[in-house]
Design a protein around this motif. Structure first.
Motif, PDB file in Angstrom:
ATOM      1  N   LEU A  44       0.824  -1.199   0.000  1.00 61.41           N
ATOM      2  CA  LEU A  44       0.000   0.000   0.000  1.00 61.41           C
ATOM      3  C   LEU A  44       0.867   1.260   0.000  1.00 61.41           C
ATOM      4  CD1 LEU A  44      -2.767   1.311   0.156  1.00 61.41           C
ATOM      5  CD2 LEU A  44      -2.697   1.042   2.638  1.00 61.41           C
ATOM      6  N   LEU A  45       1.975   1.195   0.731  1.00 65.68           N
ATOM      7  CA  LEU A  45       2.827   2.377   0.826  1.00 65.68           C
ATOM      8  C   LEU A  45       3.446   2.761  -0.504  1.00 65.68           C
ATOM      9  CD1 LEU A  45       4.569   1.768   4.254  1.00 65.68           C
ATOM     10  CD2 LEU A  45       3.047   3.637   3.663  1.00 65.68           C
ATOM     11  N   ASP A  46       3.433   1.819  -1.462  1.00 71.05           N
ATOM     12  CA  ASP A  46       3.956   2.154  -2.787  1.00 71.05           C
ATOM     13  C   ASP A  46       3.085   3.175  -3.499  1.00 71.05           C
ATOM     14  OD1 ASP A  46       5.048  -1.278  -3.452  1.00 71.05           O
ATOM     15  OD2 ASP A  46       6.028   0.413  -2.432  1.00 71.05           O
ATOM     16  N   HIS A  47       1.838   3.294  -3.096  1.00 71.19           N
ATOM     17  CA  HIS A  47       0.920   4.221  -3.778  1.00 71.19           C
ATOM     18  C   HIS A  47       0.711   5.435  -2.907  1.00 71.19           C
ATOM     19  CE1 HIS A  47      -0.037   1.097  -6.732  1.00 71.19           C
ATOM     20  NE2 HIS A  47       0.006   0.273  -5.708  1.00 71.19           N
ATOM     21  N   THR A  48       1.542   6.437  -3.110  1.00 74.58           N
ATOM     22  CA  THR A  48       1.537   7.592  -2.213  1.00 74.58           C
ATOM     23  C   THR A  48       0.240   8.383  -2.302  1.00 74.58           C
ATOM     24  OG1 THR A  48       2.769   8.737  -3.938  1.00 74.58           O
ATOM     25  CG2 THR A  48       4.021   7.904  -2.063  1.00 74.58           C
ATOM     26  N   ASN A  49      -0.430   8.362  -3.473  1.00 75.03           N
ATOM     27  CA  ASN A  49      -1.648   9.183  -3.525  1.00 75.03           C
ATOM     28  C   ASN A  49      -2.752   8.585  -2.665  1.00 75.03           C
ATOM     29  OD1 ASN A  49      -2.096   7.031  -5.254  1.00 75.03           O
ATOM     30  ND2 ASN A  49      -3.289   8.218  -6.713  1.00 75.03           N
ATOM     31  N   LEU A  50      -2.756   7.251  -2.534  1.00 77.78           N
ATOM     32  CA  LEU A  50      -3.743   6.650  -1.644  1.00 77.78           C
ATOM     33  C   LEU A  50      -3.437   7.026  -0.195  1.00 77.78           C
ATOM     34  CD1 LEU A  50      -4.147   3.060  -3.174  1.00 77.78           C
ATOM     35  CD2 LEU A  50      -5.776   4.942  -3.248  1.00 77.78           C
ATOM     36  N   VAL A  51      -2.175   7.025   0.162  1.00 76.81           N
ATOM     37  CA  VAL A  51      -1.801   7.370   1.538  1.00 76.81           C
ATOM     38  C   VAL A  51      -2.173   8.812   1.849  1.00 76.81           C
ATOM     39  CG1 VAL A  51       0.134   7.581   3.122  1.00 76.81           C
ATOM     40  CG2 VAL A  51       0.056   5.667   1.560  1.00 76.81           C
ATOM     41  N   LYS A  52      -1.905   9.688   0.876  1.00 80.52           N
ATOM     42  CA  LYS A  52      -2.241  11.105   1.080  1.00 80.52           C
ATOM     43  C   LYS A  52      -3.746  11.285   1.201  1.00 80.52           C
ATOM     44  CE  LYS A  52      -0.322  13.495  -2.096  1.00 80.52           C
ATOM     45  NZ  LYS A  52       0.251  14.484  -3.036  1.00 80.52           N
ATOM     46  N   PHE A  53      -4.500  10.576   0.360  1.00 81.08           N
ATOM     47  CA  PHE A  53      -5.968  10.603   0.408  1.00 81.08           C
ATOM     48  C   PHE A  53      -6.433  10.250   1.816  1.00 81.08           C
ATOM     49  CE2 PHE A  53     -10.271   9.515  -0.789  1.00 81.08           C
ATOM     50  CZ  PHE A  53     -10.537   8.283  -0.245  1.00 81.08           C
ATOM     51  N   ALA A  54      -5.845   9.189   2.365  1.00 83.01           N
ATOM     52  CA  ALA A  54      -6.269   8.735   3.680  1.00 83.01           C
ATOM     53  C   ALA A  54      -5.925   9.765   4.749  1.00 83.01           C
ATOM     54  CB  ALA A  54      -5.615   7.394   4.006  1.00 83.01           C
ATOM     55  N   GLU A  55      -4.697  10.253   4.691  1.00 80.41           N
ATOM     56  CA  GLU A  55      -4.268  11.153   5.764  1.00 80.41           C
ATOM     57  C   GLU A  55      -5.069  12.449   5.768  1.00 80.41           C
ATOM     58  OE1 GLU A  55      -1.955  10.592   8.245  1.00 80.41           O
ATOM     59  OE2 GLU A  55      -2.194   8.544   7.466  1.00 80.41           O
ATOM     60  N   SER A  56      -5.332  12.998   4.582  1.00 80.53           N
ATOM     61  CA  SER A  56      -6.027  14.287   4.564  1.00 80.53           C
ATOM     62  C   SER A  56      -7.474  14.127   5.021  1.00 80.53           C
ATOM     63  CB  SER A  56      -5.954  14.909   3.171  1.00 80.53           C
ATOM     64  OG  SER A  56      -6.631  14.093   2.250  1.00 80.53           O
ATOM     65  N   HIS A  57      -8.151  13.062   4.590  1.00 83.94           N
ATOM     66  CA  HIS A  57      -9.549  12.882   5.019  1.00 83.94           C
ATOM     67  C   HIS A  57      -9.628  12.535   6.491  1.00 83.94           C
ATOM     68  CE1 HIS A  57     -11.257  13.637   1.238  1.00 83.94           C
ATOM     69  NE2 HIS A  57     -10.808  12.564   0.631  1.00 83.94           N
TER      70      HIS A  57
END
Lengths: 536, 325
Positions: free
Chosen positions: B221-234
């Motif tokens: 999952l950590l390979d996909h930074t946009n998903l991580v950013k999506f999660a953190e901001s929401h």
């Protein structure tokens, strides 16, 4: 010479008459001693009987006279004797100390022959009670000839040939809270310690079923009290009344059982589930698993003349249940106390009697945050049901006229969103009875014989009764709003009359009940009802 | 009592316990919580700590109304059917939305279930589900659940490795698909939160915070930074802003909640694990051979000893005779 049979004692030769003997009659004593001398001479000369010049008829006469004087002496005087040895025969599997523990102290304490005979009778009864022997014989015999005034006791047992027995019956078990049809297999004396193993399957009246296995040991080595241990898997269905199903896997150990006192320990894993998915709010919060580690102490006195139809006497029962005895604070922690008091007064005519009774109980949690936690739902008090309060000594449980779990605090069940327009259809059945923390019941019952002789002989009699009971909540700060006024208003009442038919297994009643006072959601019904109870 | 009744009238979500910095740490409860937060509904959060094996949890209640998770397709669907809240009215007709949701709810849900119960050492699962039950009950229920999960995922001792590969392969392609679908947007469809966003957000937050750092799924999952950013901001906007006292920082050891996207680290150790299992198997086989040979040797010795007993006795007699001489 006539050797005495098993129930007759044969005394050793008293060389010096006991000085503390209260009233020795010298003539009888001399005759007696002379006869004993003769008999002893007979004993020493086993091989040569013909050297004594006495005919058989004369011999018989002599023996009869000696026996008669012996009995006369036994009935009028205290004949001193000391038990020298207790010999145990016939036990191939049973360990000696099991039998000795039951009888030795009793027999060795006897100082006279009369006491010895009594003690032998009691010892016989005790050994029979162990339930592991087919027959028990106790014989009193002469002690060794060099020790005068002594006797040997020979205990001969015959062990049960078939160690496995089966049983089917209707019993009442406190765990199931109602009574049940039970089949059980018993294995007796497997290891020779007097141990009784049993496995049983029971199916109960309130959709309760139980599978259990247990062992009981009468006396293990130095312990003075019998030990019992039981593992059981119990499942009970309360969906119709309170929207939950209870399953319990438990181990219970009977620690102490002396006289009126009983102490036991119970460790069980309880699970509450709701397959109907209709539970009310309080029940939903309690669904899940719990560990119960509890000590239960019971004190019981029952001095009534009959458990099925008491006409005289009193009874008192107190049960204390303390749970949460493991250092783990995640286990269930509560204190539960209940008591029963019964009193019966005979009235003298028509075999009539007045029975009074009062029962009460409370449950309260303890531990961190105990003022805000609710009490454990299955352990709360529930009133109602069709068992007679006269015979059952099980705490505050019954008020005639109300259905099982039919009164007390109730909460509305889950309502389907689509049915919010048809509220009336769900109103009557949509309540969960969640029980209460403080319960009290009281009753008065007048029982009398019916005028027809055929009824009297069958034991069928009539009765008129009045009952009252109350169930309130204490936990979660509800006790702050409880006042004397509110408590008085929370009592429900019913009265009625009926006919009681006692059978061998249970007591059946046909009653007409009239509900004098009930609250909004209670399920009391005025009318004719049947009620069954068992006196356990 | 009246206060209690008013409390009961409010919308209440009963979920599993909060930990790892999340308002509720169970992977089935978290998406429901996020969905209700997206809908901006006033929410009461309560916890059930004693029923880890219930499929009724999470449930939403309000007065006498209850929506259980094991009825009618789940809590979110029940809430829509009963007219309480519906965020998907516009997107339900879009076939891509439906298939993306199906992919997340099957492949990624299976991957999380595998990773939580079978793929890791079970400490996270124990903490979330069993830490409030007395030890013997918790242990037995945990073992039961591990067996149930293996059955559900169709894992046996023969196909364990194959299934594991399949599960990870599917989760990799799912993450890739989600990442390319999301791009740089803040939501997946129509720039509005839908139940798909709630489910993905729940999954990503759980995988990042609750799974251990050695987890393979987490490193994928950590390979996909946009998903991580999506999660953190929401998370910052919807969850942490509303949380106040309902998210206790009760676990000082996991400081995961304070990390930014650039500080995520992962230590996958899947390869050494696989070699270890092969070594273990060799070791076990050798131990078995050793024990069998020992047993055979003992049996042979006993039979020889039994046969030559007489000879030995005579020898002893001779010895005695010699001694007497």
């Amino acid at each position: 010479m006539a050797v005495p049979t098993e129930s007759h004692p044969h005394l050793g030769q008293p060389e010096n008459p006991n000085l503390s003997d209260p009233s020795p009659e010298p003539d009888d004593l001399d005759d007696f001693e002379a006869e004993i001398d003769e008999e002893d001479n007979d004993e020493s000369e086993e091989d040569d009987e013909e050297s004594e010049p006495i005919t058989p008829e004369a011999q018989m006469r002599v023996d009869r006279v000696s026996m008669e004087s012996l009995f006369k002496r036994l009935s009028t005087e205290r004949v001193p004797v000391r038990v020298h040895d207790v010999l145990i025969k016939g036990n191939t599997k049973t360990k000696d100390f099991v039998i000795e523990a039951e009888v030795e102290a009793l027999l060795k304490n006897a100082t006279t022959v009369q006491q010895l005979l009594q003690a032998a009778g009691v010892a016989n009864a005790r050994l029979q009670q162990l339930d592991i022997f087919d027959s028990v014989n106790i014989t009193l015999d002469a002690g060794p000839p060099e020790l005068p005034g002594t006797a040997n006791v020979v205990v001969e047992v015959s062990e049960a040939k078939n160690p496995l027995t089966g049983d089917v019956g209707i019993f009442s078990k406190p765990e199931a809270r109602s009574w049940s049809l039970e089949g059980s297999l018993k294995l007796k004396n497997l290891f020779g310690y007097g141990d009784l193993w049993d496995g049983s399957v029971a199916y109960g009246w309130g959709q309760a079923s139980e599978v259990s296995a247990g062992v009981s040991v009468p006396k293990f080595k130095a312990l003075a009290t019998p030990l019992t241990a039981r593992i059981s898997l119990l499942s009970q269905d309360w969906l119709k009344f309170s929207s939950y199903k209870e399953k319990a896997l438990g181990l219970s150990l009977g620690l102490l059982s002396i006289g009126n006192h009983d102490l036991s320990y119970n460790l069980s894993w309880r699970t509450l589930t709701d397959p109907s998915q209709m539970a009310s709010h309080s029940v939903r919060r309690q669904l899940g698993h719990g560990l119960l580690s509890a000590l239960k102490y019971t004190f019981k006195i029952d001095r009534r003349n009959s458990p099925l139809r008491p006409t005289r006497g009193y009874a008192f029962l107190s049960t204390t249940h303390i749970s949460g005895l493991v250092p783990d604070n995640r286990s269930l922690r509560f204190i539960r106390q209940e008591f029963d008091l019964r009193y019966a007064v005979p009235l003298g005519f028509y075999h009539a009697a007045l029975n009074f009774g009062i029962s009460g109980g409370f449950i309260f949690p303890w531990g961190r945050g105990f003022l805000n936690t609710p009490s454990y739902l299955p352990e709360r008090f529930f009133l109602g049901g069709n068992s007679s309060p006269v015979c059952t000594l099980r705490g505050p449980t019954s008020i005639l006229g109300f259905k099982a779990r039919g009164l007390g605090p109730a909460e509305p069940r889950r309502q389907e969103r689509g049915n919010s327009n048809n509220e009336s259809s769900d109103a009557s059945t949509g309540m969960d009875f969640i029980g209460g923390d403080l319960a009290a019941t009281a009753f008065a019952d007048l029982s009398f014989d019916l005028p027809l002789r055929v009824f009297r002989e069958a034991g069928i009699h009539g009765h008129a009764f009045a009952c009252t009971g109350s169930l309130t909540k204490l936990t979660e700060n509800a006790h702050r709003e409880l006042s004397f006024q509110k408590l008085r208003e929370s009592f429900r009442c019913s009265a009625g009359f009926g006919i009681i038919v006692p059978t061998k297994l249970f007591r059946m009643e046909v009653n007409y009940c009239y509900i004098l006072k009930q609250h909004e959601h209670d399920q009391g019904k005025t009318g004719v009802q049947f009620s069954f109870s068992s006196p356990l | 009592m009246e206060d209690g009744n008013e409390e009961r009238e409010k919308l209440t979500l009963v979920a599993r316990k909060p930990c790892f910095g999340l308002p509720t740490a169970c992977p089935t409860c978290l998406p429901v919580y996020v969905y209700l937060r997206f809908a901006h509904l006033p929410l009461n959060l309560e916890f059930n700590l004693i029923h880890p094996d219930s499929d009724q949890i999470p449930f939403v209640e309000s007065g006498n109304y209850v929506a259980y998770n094991n009825e009618r397709g789940g809590v979110i669907w029940s809430l829509k059917e009963d007219g309480i809240v519906d965020l998907d009215s516009d997107v339900r007709g879009i076939p891509e939305w439906v298939s993306t949701k199906a992919m997340v709810e099957s492949w990624l849900a299976d991957a999380v279930m595998y990773e939580l119960w079978v793929g890791s050492d079970g400490k996270s699962a124990y903490k979330i589900y069993y830490s409030d039950l007395p030890w013997p009950i918790g242990k037995i229920l945990y073992l039961k659940q591990v067996r149930a999960v293996k059955q559900l995922l169709g894992i046996t001792s023969e196909n364990a490795e194959r299934r594991e590969e399949e599960i990870y392969r599917r989760s990799t392609s799912a993450y890739g698909a989600l990442s390319s679908r999301l791009g740089e947007e803040s939501f997946f469809f129509e720039n509005r939160p839908t139940s798909l966003d709630a489910v993905v957000l729940g999954h990503v937050l759980f995988t990042l915070h609750a799974l251990p750092e050695t987890s393979l799924l987490r490193s994928k999952l950590l390979d996909h930074t946009n998903l991580v950013k999506f999660a953190e901001s929401h998370k910052a906007e919807y969850i942490d802003a509303n949380s106040s006292a309902s998210v206790p920082e009760s676990d000082p050891s996991t400081s995961a909640s304070r990390r930014g996207p650039s500080q995520w680290s992962s230590k996958p150790k899947s390869k050494p694990k696989r070699e270890k299992t092969e070594e273990e198997k060799k070791f076990r086989r050798r131990t078995k051979y050793f024990l069998v040979t020992q047993l055979v040797a003992v049996l042979v010795f006993l039979s020889l000893l039994g046969g030559s007993n007489d000879a030995e006795v005579e020898l002893e007699d001779d010895d005695d005779a010699l001694n007497y001489d």
